[in-house]
Scaffold this motif. Structure first.
Motif, mmCIF file in Angstrom:
data_model
loop_
_atom_site.group_PDB
_atom_site.id
_atom_site.type_symbol
_atom_site.label_atom_id
_atom_site.label_comp_id
_atom_site.label_asym_id
_atom_site.label_seq_id
_atom_site.Cartn_x
_atom_site.Cartn_y
_atom_site.Cartn_z
ATOM 1 N N PHE A 44 0.822 -1.215 0.000
ATOM 2 C CA PHE A 44 0.000 0.000 0.000
ATOM 3 C C PHE A 44 0.856 1.265 0.000
ATOM 4 N N ASP A 45 2.087 1.131 -0.485
ATOM 5 C CA ASP A 45 2.941 2.311 -0.598
ATOM 6 C C ASP A 45 2.276 3.339 -1.520
ATOM 7 N N GLY A 46 2.284 4.591 -1.097
ATOM 8 C CA GLY A 46 1.692 5.643 -1.920
ATOM 9 C C GLY A 46 0.180 5.728 -1.827
ATOM 10 N N MET A 47 -0.426 5.050 -0.853
ATOM 11 C CA MET A 47 -1.883 5.087 -0.699
ATOM 12 C C MET A 47 -2.220 5.694 0.671
ATOM 13 N N VAL A 94 -7.037 6.606 -1.459
ATOM 14 C CA VAL A 94 -6.526 7.386 -2.580
ATOM 15 C C VAL A 94 -5.105 6.923 -2.893
ATOM 16 N N ALA A 95 -4.882 6.569 -4.169
ATOM 17 C CA ALA A 95 -3.538 6.242 -4.652
ATOM 18 C C ALA A 95 -2.959 7.517 -5.256
ATOM 19 N N VAL A 96 -1.932 8.065 -4.615
ATOM 20 C CA VAL A 96 -1.322 9.302 -5.099
ATOM 21 C C VAL A 96 -0.305 8.964 -6.184
ATOM 22 N N PRO A 97 0.160 9.930 -6.958
ATOM 23 C CA PRO A 97 1.132 9.636 -8.019
ATOM 24 C C PRO A 97 2.341 8.857 -7.497
ATOM 25 N N GLY A 98 2.668 7.777 -8.213
ATOM 26 C CA GLY A 98 3.752 6.886 -7.814
ATOM 27 C C GLY A 98 3.275 5.569 -7.247
ATOM 28 N N ALA A 99 2.026 5.499 -6.796
ATOM 29 C CA ALA A 99 1.464 4.256 -6.268
ATOM 30 C C ALA A 99 1.174 3.290 -7.419
ATOM 31 N N MET A 100 1.101 2.002 -7.085
ATOM 32 C CA MET A 100 0.825 0.958 -8.081
ATOM 33 C C MET A 100 -0.551 0.356 -7.801
ATOM 34 N N VAL A 101 -1.409 0.339 -8.823
ATOM 35 C CA VAL A 101 -2.756 -0.231 -8.672
ATOM 36 C C VAL A 101 -3.072 -1.073 -9.907
ATOM 37 N N ARG A 102 -4.131 -1.866 -9.808
ATOM 38 C CA ARG A 102 -4.635 -2.636 -10.946
ATOM 39 C C ARG A 102 -5.935 -1.998 -11.422
ATOM 40 N N ILE A 146 -16.840 2.439 -5.076
ATOM 41 C CA ILE A 146 -15.602 2.858 -4.427
ATOM 42 C C ILE A 146 -15.544 2.291 -3.008
ATOM 43 N N LEU A 147 -14.344 1.966 -2.541
ATOM 44 C CA LEU A 147 -14.155 1.470 -1.181
ATOM 45 C C LEU A 147 -14.489 2.587 -0.181
ATOM 46 N N ASP A 148 -15.499 2.320 0.646
ATOM 47 C CA ASP A 148 -15.964 3.305 1.626
ATOM 48 C C ASP A 148 -15.299 3.013 2.971
ATOM 49 N N LEU A 149 -14.453 3.937 3.419
ATOM 50 C CA LEU A 149 -13.732 3.777 4.682
ATOM 51 C C LEU A 149 -14.275 4.714 5.758
ATOM 52 N N SER A 150 -15.519 5.141 5.598
ATOM 53 C CA SER A 150 -16.086 6.127 6.526
ATOM 54 C C SER A 150 -16.178 5.600 7.948
ATOM 55 N N ALA A 151 -16.199 4.278 8.105
ATOM 56 C CA ALA A 151 -16.300 3.720 9.456
ATOM 57 C C ALA A 151 -14.993 3.857 10.233
ATOM 58 N N LEU A 152 -13.907 4.190 9.553
ATOM 59 C CA LEU A 152 -12.612 4.318 10.219
ATOM 60 C C LEU A 152 -12.502 5.673 10.902
ATOM 61 N N ASP A 153 -11.947 5.662 12.074
ATOM 62 C CA ASP A 153 -11.725 6.903 12.816
ATOM 63 C C ASP A 153 -10.271 7.325 12.609
ATOM 64 N N CYS A 154 -10.010 7.945 11.465
ATOM 65 C CA CYS A 154 -8.645 8.358 11.162
ATOM 66 C C CYS A 154 -8.681 9.658 10.369
ATOM 67 N N ALA A 155 -7.604 10.409 10.473
ATOM 68 C CA ALA A 155 -7.540 11.717 9.835
ATOM 69 C C ALA A 155 -7.182 11.589 8.365
ATOM 70 N N ALA A 156 -7.530 12.599 7.583
ATOM 71 C CA ALA A 156 -7.153 12.640 6.168
ATOM 72 C C ALA A 156 -5.635 12.622 6.052
ATOM 73 N N GLY A 157 -5.145 11.867 5.088
ATOM 74 C CA GLY A 157 -3.701 11.757 4.877
ATOM 75 C C GLY A 157 -3.054 10.619 5.626
ATOM 76 N N THR A 158 -3.827 9.901 6.464
ATOM 77 C CA THR A 158 -3.277 8.740 7.170
ATOM 78 C C THR A 158 -2.869 7.670 6.160
ATOM 79 N N PRO A 159 -1.643 7.143 6.251
ATOM 80 C CA PRO A 159 -1.261 6.055 5.343
ATOM 81 C C PRO A 159 -2.269 4.911 5.422
ATOM 82 N N LEU A 160 -2.640 4.375 4.279
ATOM 83 C CA LEU A 160 -3.682 3.349 4.241
ATOM 84 C C LEU A 160 -3.281 2.128 5.054
ATOM 85 N N ALA A 161 -2.000 1.761 5.034
ATOM 86 C CA ALA A 161 -1.552 0.597 5.801
ATOM 87 C C ALA A 161 -1.789 0.804 7.289
ATOM 88 N N ASP A 162 -1.602 2.063 7.787
ATOM 89 C CA ASP A 162 -1.861 2.335 9.208
ATOM 90 C C ASP A 162 -3.353 2.286 9.495
#
Length: 811
Positions: A44-47, A94-102, A146-162
């Protein structure tokens, strides 16, 4: 098998700074082979987690939306997305520029870049679950969701792996390395092994205390195939999603979360290595019976496969018939259903070989059968039951246990091994103190008694299903726990009476295999003596041929100095049965030449060598084909059998051969055999009336097998090569080797020259023959044009004309 290091840490407290490379190395050296160590977060690098602030329609595309997304430290970015469920305030991946997705979850991963979609700048990509490899963990209800992560209690910009708790390490274990270790087919077993290796405390799984004993009934009619069966009837449950931790752990190790009731059974299997199963209690009639299937019974499995059972299959049944294939898979009718509210939890132990036979019989190997067939100890059912009930209570706080039954008809006897400390020291090659031996074994769960030089070891139940059975097994446990790296290398003295790598014998086997399989020849065996008729016909002289002092018959007075007389006799005898066949023989030949015995130099013996010979018989008008087939077989033999190649020349005609169709076989400058057509007179003398016979004979003892270091690597062509056929008129006496040599002088673009056809007919002038050659033309630097190919072929034709007087055949 995949393992989660976070999961293992539930049972053994590994230090946070544990060197994972060393852990993998130690496990590989001492227990199981670790094939790979994966840091899961790197997927999940870059996500990051983004929060959608605003969703606007795309000005130039009806199905696209323009979203303003808060990416935390990167600020608010504009991203174009085609998701159907986008809303303001929604948390997304969100996959930012440089991330790898299918893209759409298909194909190879691609790198995300800043781009313009239908005239609108887009920074990154708002992802669906399958586009970032999370399709099984977060399945989409419909396409373009789209994957809905609204149930997560995390701030914008949190690395997806965290945000998704993906900072885990996955160990991939080679299954073959633990085939004989059924105790390791779960996280708890590996944790127990790590605890023993590093002398760390292992967290115990506290046993479950039954809460109910009612008239809930289970019968085991075949205790040899079912050593233990625990059934727990539970009410107050429903089909719902399990908690995220359980789902993610199941997903991390390669399985798919389904619902809480099924996930509990899978989680417990992955944790303890003991499979469990849950039945819908409302669909179980009367009570559960474990028995052999009747020959006419059928069972529809969960995967939709309908089985016609046999009496070797062990099944779980109720009063109406089979509800599950024991140890393999549950039935479709009685397993967890959408409206299930009461379940019967099965925690059982089944005999390994029967489960394996059943799984193979129906080609239906499952995670459960893979574990049962390794022979699980029945005491592990206690761990599986305890974890199962713990998770049931956590996910269904209001449940009620209304029935419990534990049948344990076949107890497992712990393996006991006696050995001497003197034997152990001798086998280890190292002296270890008694207390050290005791500590090493006790860390693995063994009970140890030492009385003088006697060592009595009792294995734990999880190692007593066949893994520990002889004293060498105990020696192995001591050695690996002490550490194989801690044993010093000691030189030893030995002597060899024969060569270990006998290349000459390997070559002989390879030649016989080549002739029999690749050349479709039949191997024959003949007597070591020769019939006088065939000696006179084929060899035409008895000089150097040994005669027998007491021959088996008056006309069998010579022992063979060549294999050809006996082969010609075999052809003569088989002519009446077949008009085309090929035979070969490999055997010793003897010569009237003395040589010293290798055992007694003063003793003179006849010279003995090994020869191989073949005869290819066919119709009289097939001489050319027979010659090319047999010569081709000889030409390819060195390559197939990995020996030094030989060449063909005409130097000395064999006495048995036709005046024209013959060749000598050379290895370097040494003649090692002959190839040719049996001439007409010899054929008649051998009573071969209607067949043309092509023969060869080689001295096998002179052949030289290649050593592996003499093999050379040749690059495949980097640019396309083209086959180009040319037909030219040559003198009838022109040899193929001369044509090949002249054609290869046509320039560096000519890679190979091969023979295609030779033609004689009314259109061909007297004394000439038409030969078709195939030129393989190519360049190391580029793809050739048609004109360049034509020019290269033209140079070859000029060279053939100049060297051999060849000319183009008039059309």
């Amino acid at each position: 098998m995949k393992l989660s290091l976070d999961w293992i840490r539930d049972y053994v407290e590994l230090p946070e700074d544990t060197d994972l490379k060393k852990l993998a190395y130690d496990l590989t050296m001492d227990t199981v082979e670790v094939e790979d160590v994966e840091y899961l977060a790197r997927r999940f690098d870059g996500m990051v987690v983004g929060v959608i602030n605003e969703v606007q329609p795309h000005p130039n595309a009806d199905k696209l939306r323009v979203c303003k997304v808060d990416l935390g430290a990167e600020g608010e970015k504009e991203i174009v997305c085609g998701g159907i469920n986008l809303e303001a305030g929604m948390r997304v991946a969100v996959a930012v520029p440089g991330a790898m997705v299918r893209w759409h979850g298909e194909g190879e991963p691609v790198e995300i870049k800043k781009s313009k979609l239908r005239g609108v700048e887009s920074y990154g990509m708002i992802c669906a679950s399958d586009e970032i490899g999370l399709g099984d963990l977060f399945p989409s209800a419909q396409e373009a969701e789209i994957l809905d992560l609204s149930a997560l209690d995390c701030a914008a910009g949190t690395p997806l792996a965290d945000a998704l708790d993906m900072n885990d390490v996955l160990l991939e274990i080679d299954n073959k390395s633990m085939t004989n270790r059924p105790d390791l087919w779960g996280h708890y077993g590996i944790a127990r092994e790590i605890a023993a290796l590093y002398d760390l405390p292992l967290k115990k799984i506290e046993p479950y205390v039954p809460e109910a004993s009612s008239d809930f009934k289970v019968e085991i009619l075949d205790p040899e195939r079912c050593a233990r069966y625990i059934g727990v009837q539970i009410e107050g449950v429903e089909v719902k999603a399990s908690d995220y931790k359980m789902q993610s752990r199941i997903w991390k190790v390669g399985m798919r979360p389904i619902n809480a009731l099924v996930d509990i059974t899978n989680y417990v299997m992955l944790a303890t290595g003991n499979p469990t199963h849950a039945f819908d209690a409302d669909n179980i009639s009367d009570h559960i019976v474990v028995r052999r299937a009747a020959a006419d019974e059928k069972l529809l499995l969960l995967n939709g496969k309908e089985l016609e059972l046999c009496d070797d299959d062990l099944v779980i049944t109720d009063s109406e018939g089979p509800v599950a294939l024991a140890g393999v898979m549950g039935g479709a009718k009685d397993s967890i259903l959408p409206k299930t509210q009461r379940v019967i939890l099965e925690v059982a132990n089944f005999e390994s070989t029967g489960i394996r036979r059943t799984a193979l019989r129906y080609d239906n190997r499952t995670e459960a059968s893979a574990r049962y067939e390794k022979a699980i100890d029945p005491e592990r059912c206690d761990q599986a039951l305890a974890l199962s009930m713990q998770f049931f209570k956590e996910l269904y706080p209001g449940l009620e246990v209304t029935g419990y039954c534990d049948l344990f008809p076949t107890k497992l006897k712990r393996a006991e091994i006696d050995l001497s400390l003197e034997w152990l020291e001798r086998r280890l090659g190292k002296h270890l103190e008694n207390d050290q031996i005791r500590r090493l074994l006790e860390r693995l769960g063994f009970d140890v008694q030492i009385n003088g030089d006697d060592l009595h070891v009792t294995a734990p139940t999880w190692r007593s299903t066949g893994d520990i059975s002889i004293k060498d097994d105990v020696m192995e446990e001591v050695a690996r726990m002490y550490g194989y790296d801690n044993f010093e290398a000691t030189p030893f003295t030995t002597s060899f009476s024969a060569a270990i790598n006998q290349k000459d014998q390997d070559l002989l086997r390879a030649i016989k295999e080549y002739l029999a399989i690749r050349c479709d020849m039949q191997e024959v065996y003949t007597y070591p003596w020769m019939n006088d008729r065939y000696v006179n016909a084929v060899l035409q002289s008895t000089e150097g041929v040994l005669s027998l002092s007491t021959p088996p018959a008056p006309d069998l007075s010579y022992i063979r100095s060549s294999l050809l007389p006996n082969l010609c006799e075999a052809v003569s005898k088989n002519e009446r049965y077949s008009k085309e066949f090929s035979i070969f023989e490999e055997a010793q030949v003897f010569f009237d030449r003395n040589y010293s015995s290798p055992y007694d130099p003063t003793e003179a013996l006849p010279e003995q060598r090994r020869h191989i010979a073949a005869a290819m018989a066919g119709a009289a008008d097939s001489v050319e084909r027979l010659f090319r087939e047999l010569k081709g077989a000889l030409e390819y033999m060195p390559r197939y059998t990995h020996m030094e190649g030989f060449s063909f020349r005409k130097e000395e005609k064999p006495v048995w051969a036709d005046d024209v169709v013959w060749l000598n076989v050379f290895l370097g400058d040494e003649r090692i055999g002959d190839l040719g057509l049996l001439n007409k007179k010899v054929s008649m003398d051998c009573e071969i009336r209607n067949l043309a016979v092509m023969l060869f004979e080689l001295d096998v003892t002179r052949l030289k097998p290649l050593r592996s270091r003499t093999n050379r690597f040749t690059h495949l062509a980097e640019y396309p090569e083209t086959d180009y056929d040319i037909s030219m008129l040559f003198d009838s006496s022109s040899a193929w080797t001369d044509m090949e040599a002249a054609a290869m002088e046509g320039g560096e673009l000519i890679k190979r020259v091969s023979f295609v056809d030779e033609y004689h007919g009314k259109q061909i002038p007297e004394g000439k023959k038409s030969v078709t050659l195939r030129l393989t033309i190519g360049s190391k630097e580029k793809t050739l044009t048609s004109q360049e190919i034509e020019e290269a072929a033209g140079r070859v034709m000029k060279k053939l004309g100049k060297k051999l007087g060849a000319e183009l055949r008039a059309q």
